[in-house]
Scaffold this motif. Structure first.
Motif, PDB file in Angstrom:
ATOM      1  N   ALA A  44      13.583 -50.216  56.315  1.00 51.71           N
ATOM      2  CA  ALA A  44      14.978 -50.637  56.414  1.00 51.71           C
ATOM      3  C   ALA A  44      15.048 -52.116  56.776  1.00 51.71           C
ATOM      4  CB  ALA A  44      15.688 -49.793  57.470  1.00 51.71           C
ATOM      5  N   PRO A  45      16.057 -52.833  56.196  1.00 52.36           N
ATOM      6  CA  PRO A  45      16.149 -54.266  56.515  1.00 52.36           C
ATOM      7  C   PRO A  45      16.446 -54.477  57.983  1.00 52.36           C
ATOM      8  CG  PRO A  45      18.101 -53.518  55.355  1.00 52.36           C
ATOM      9  CD  PRO A  45      17.127 -52.389  55.314  1.00 52.36           C
ATOM     10  N   SER A  46      15.837 -55.483  58.530  1.00 53.89           N
ATOM     11  CA  SER A  46      16.035 -55.837  59.940  1.00 53.89           C
ATOM     12  C   SER A  46      16.570 -57.247  60.047  1.00 53.89           C
ATOM     13  CB  SER A  46      14.713 -55.694  60.712  1.00 53.89           C
ATOM     14  OG  SER A  46      13.740 -56.583  60.173  1.00 53.89           O
ATOM     15  N   HIS A  47      17.255 -57.545  61.093  1.00 54.27           N
ATOM     16  CA  HIS A  47      17.851 -58.863  61.311  1.00 54.27           C
ATOM     17  C   HIS A  47      16.994 -59.624  62.314  1.00 54.27           C
ATOM     18  CE1 HIS A  47      20.874 -61.954  61.974  1.00 54.27           C
ATOM     19  NE2 HIS A  47      21.453 -61.498  60.873  1.00 54.27           N
ATOM     20  N   ASP A  52      23.590 -61.759  66.490  1.00 52.92           N
ATOM     21  CA  ASP A  52      24.445 -61.870  65.297  1.00 52.92           C
ATOM     22  C   ASP A  52      25.083 -60.524  64.986  1.00 52.92           C
ATOM     23  OD1 ASP A  52      23.801 -64.484  65.129  1.00 52.92           O
ATOM     24  OD2 ASP A  52      22.368 -64.252  63.470  1.00 52.92           O
ATOM     25  N   VAL A  53      26.200 -60.623  64.258  1.00 56.76           N
ATOM     26  CA  VAL A  53      26.899 -59.426  63.807  1.00 56.76           C
ATOM     27  C   VAL A  53      26.806 -59.380  62.291  1.00 56.76           C
ATOM     28  CG1 VAL A  53      29.087 -58.206  63.700  1.00 56.76           C
ATOM     29  CG2 VAL A  53      28.459 -59.450  65.768  1.00 56.76           C
ATOM     30  N   ALA A  54      26.390 -58.308  61.725  1.00 58.40           N
ATOM     31  CA  ALA A  54      26.227 -58.172  60.281  1.00 58.40           C
ATOM     32  C   ALA A  54      27.030 -56.978  59.802  1.00 58.40           C
ATOM     33  CB  ALA A  54      24.756 -58.011  59.911  1.00 58.40           C
ATOM     34  N   GLY A  55      27.405 -57.024  58.558  1.00 61.32           N
ATOM     35  CA  GLY A  55      28.142 -55.915  57.975  1.00 61.32           C
ATOM     36  C   GLY A  55      28.052 -55.956  56.466  1.00 61.32           C
ATOM     37  N   ALA A  56      28.242 -54.834  55.816  1.00 61.07           N
ATOM     38  CA  ALA A  56      28.222 -54.735  54.350  1.00 61.07           C
ATOM     39  C   ALA A  56      29.648 -54.775  53.831  1.00 61.07           C
ATOM     40  CB  ALA A  56      27.531 -53.456  53.915  1.00 61.07           C
TER      41      ALA A  56
END
Length: 204
Positions: A44-47, A52-56
């Protein structure tokens, strides 16, 4: 009379149902295998950042989604922008295969050239026709006095031949000259009218 202790109706059917239920449970249990948990083929992709805040989601423009359309369809041969580019008004976004349109333009240009040549030919014909009209008018102007003179000679010789002051042959010659002059004037008028009509047709 005493009843038998075991009855097929009272005891056999419930026992048979219990046996079938037991067999069904045993059959299901024997086919059950515990699921093995395997690792995913791709991690799974990791940051890399912790804060940070990520979203699709889908990136949309600030105003509205703008649909693109062209007047004539075709095959796209080149795309000049990519997603995320900032574009200005009038900037080319893509190119359409223009070979069919170029062929149509070339055909239309050839038609225009042919029409121009036809117009030049018609204009030249109009010039020649106007010259013919002018020449016909000049010839008619010179022929009408000749006809008038021939008619006067014919009338004069008609009087002289009655008084025997002129020969019959001279009178007949004057008659022929008058008829010839009249026919010549009529032919010139018809030719002039035809030339003028032809000139009107060319002008139209």
């Amino acid at each position: 009379m005493t009843r038998p202790f075991f009855s097929a109706t009272r005891h056999g059917i419930p026992l048979l149902a219990a046996a079938m239920m037991g067999f069904t449970g045993w059959s299901i249990a024997s086919k059950y295998r515990p699921r093995e948990v395997a690792a995913p083929p791709i991690a799974a992709p990791s940051h890399p950042h912790d804060n940070d805040v990520a979203g699709a989601g889908m990136v949309e423009p600030a105003s509205e989604v703008i649909a693109l359309a062209i007047e004539r369809g075709g095959v796209v041969t080149r795309v000049d922008v990519v997603a995320g580019d900032l574009v200005k008004a009038g900037q080319p976004l893509f190119s359409i295969d223009a070979r069919n349109y170029q062929a149509a333009v070339a055909q239309d240009e050839a038609s225009v050239t042919a029409a121009g040549a036809a117009i030049a030919s018609i204009e030249q014909s109009m010039i020649l026709q106007q010259d013919a009209i002018d020449q016909g008018g000049a010839n008619l102007d010179s022929a009408e006095p000749q006809r008038t003179r021939a008619l006067l000679d014919h009338a004069r010789y008609a009087v002289l031949v009655r008084s025997a002051s002129a020969t019959r042959q001279r009178f007949e010659s004057a008659t022929a000259d008058a008829e010839k002059a009249s026919a010549n004037v009529a032919a010139m008028k018809a030719s002039l009218a035809s030339a003028r009509q032809q000139n009107e047709v060319l002008s139209a």
